[in-house]
Design a protein around this motif. Structure first.
Motif, PDB file in Angstrom:
ATOM      1  N   THR A  25       0.846  -1.209   0.000  1.00 55.19           N
ATOM      2  CA  THR A  25       0.000   0.000   0.000  1.00 55.19           C
ATOM      3  C   THR A  25       0.877   1.254   0.000  1.00 55.19           C
ATOM      4  N   TYR A  26       0.309   2.346  -0.519  1.00 50.45           N
ATOM      5  CA  TYR A  26       1.068   3.603  -0.554  1.00 50.45           C
ATOM      6  C   TYR A  26       1.341   4.088   0.867  1.00 50.45           C
ATOM      7  N   LEU A  27       2.515   4.626   1.058  1.00 49.73           N
ATOM      8  CA  LEU A  27       2.904   5.040   2.412  1.00 49.73           C
ATOM      9  C   LEU A  27       2.582   6.503   2.673  1.00 49.73           C
ATOM     10  N   TRP A  35       9.794   2.394   5.305  1.00 47.89           N
ATOM     11  CA  TRP A  35       9.351   1.588   4.167  1.00 47.89           C
ATOM     12  C   TRP A  35       8.315   0.537   4.566  1.00 47.89           C
ATOM     13  N   LEU A  36       7.573   0.823   5.641  1.00 44.73           N
ATOM     14  CA  LEU A  36       6.492  -0.063   6.079  1.00 44.73           C
ATOM     15  C   LEU A  36       5.304   0.812   6.448  1.00 44.73           C
ATOM     16  N   CYS A  37       4.079   0.331   6.162  1.00 42.12           N
ATOM     17  CA  CYS A  37       2.918   1.084   6.625  1.00 42.12           C
ATOM     18  C   CYS A  37       2.779   0.826   8.130  1.00 42.12           C
ATOM     19  N   ALA A  38       2.060   1.708   8.814  1.00 41.81           N
ATOM     20  CA  ALA A  38       1.945   1.611  10.275  1.00 41.81           C
ATOM     21  C   ALA A  38       1.306   0.286  10.683  1.00 41.81           C
ATOM     22  N   ARG A  39       0.364  -0.162   9.843  1.00 46.35           N
ATOM     23  CA  ARG A  39      -0.348  -1.393  10.147  1.00 46.35           C
ATOM     24  C   ARG A  39       0.604  -2.602  10.118  1.00 46.35           C
ATOM     25  N   CYS A  40       1.421  -2.719   9.066  1.00 47.61           N
ATOM     26  CA  CYS A  40       2.384  -3.818   8.981  1.00 47.61           C
ATOM     27  C   CYS A  40       3.451  -3.681  10.067  1.00 47.61           C
TER      28      CYS A  40
END
Ligand SMILES: [Zn+2]
Ligand SMILES: [Zn+2]
Length: 240
Positions: A25-27, A35-40
């Motif tokens: 997903t777009y960050l 390089w990670l979304c908050a959820r991951c």
């Protein structure tokens, strides 16, 4: 061909909006650094404590491991079974995605931070990567452990060293060795000291991506001990 692919990756990083290395997903602006979304990022659960390098049993403190012949302590924030961790390691190691080292080093730093505040560990440490053989590093284009050291060093301020030891023997893949005895034989005399003056009397952290049988780390630790290293901590992103 590989260079072309790397060039495209670098160009894509400039031109395209950054996406999460795990889910794509777009960050958001504040997520770009990792390089990670908050959820991951929130799904990574970090281990506590140190382990015996022989049986991988968790150690209650920093006392001598249950296996007395161990030359070092094992530190690893993750287990290799964790699919998210495995996916970042594979991106880094086999797909040549260097930025995958950024979130991994971030988690290493978080783990280290907690480890050193809750345990009685020495403060003055030198951190170095497990070296690759020159030919292998040339083929891959980089040493994944050295990248981890680079990003980790930026976060925790330890002394980073990249040329204290080197790999002098071109070894076959450890994963292809079928028994512990063969793995041991495969890496025997694979490393040599370049600069003993920066090893003698020092406490050293050796960084690697994955800790499996420990044969490689044992050989590195043997060489470092022979050069006068004091406490040695093997710091791997994940242990099997
Ligand atoms: Zn994500
Ligand atoms: Zn043990």
């Amino acid at each position: 061909m590989k260079k072309v692919r790397e060039l495209f990756t670098a160009l894509a990083d400039i031109v395209l909006p950054p996406i999460c290395l795990i889910c794509g997903t777009y960050l958001a602006k504040e997520e770009k650094d990792l390089w990670l979304c908050a959820r991951c990022a929130a799904c990574f659960s970090i281990n506590h404590g140190l382990y015996c390098p022989e049986c991988k049993r968790r150690l209650p403190g920093t006392e001598t491991p249950c296996h007395k012949n161990a030359r070092f302590l094992l530190a690893a924030p993750f287990d290799f079974e964790d699919p998210k961790v495995r996916s970042l390691i594979l991106l880094l190691k086999y797909r040549g995605i260097r930025k995958a080292a950024i979130p991994l080093a971030f988690f290493l730093a978080q783990y280290i931070d907690r480890l050193f505040t809750t345990n009685d560990l020495p403060a003055a440490l030198t951190v170095l990567p497990v070296p690759l053989h020159r030919s292998k590093e040339r083929k891959r284009g980089f040493n994944q452990s050295a990248l981890l050291v680079k990003f980790l060093g930026k976060r925790i301020g330890w002394t980073t060293e990249y040329a204290l030891i080197k790999r002098v023997k071109k070894t076959a893949s450890q994963t292809k060795q079928e028994s512990p005895a063969l793995r041991e034989k495969n890496v025997k005399d694979a490393f040599a000291v370049i600069d003993a003056s920066k090893i003698k009397g020092r406490n050293i952290v050796v960084v690697d991506d994955v800790y499996t049988s420990g044969a490689t780390m044992h050989e590195v630790a043997r060489v470092l001990k022979a050069a006068g290293a004091r406490i040695i901590i093997a710091l791997a992103v994940a242990k099997t």
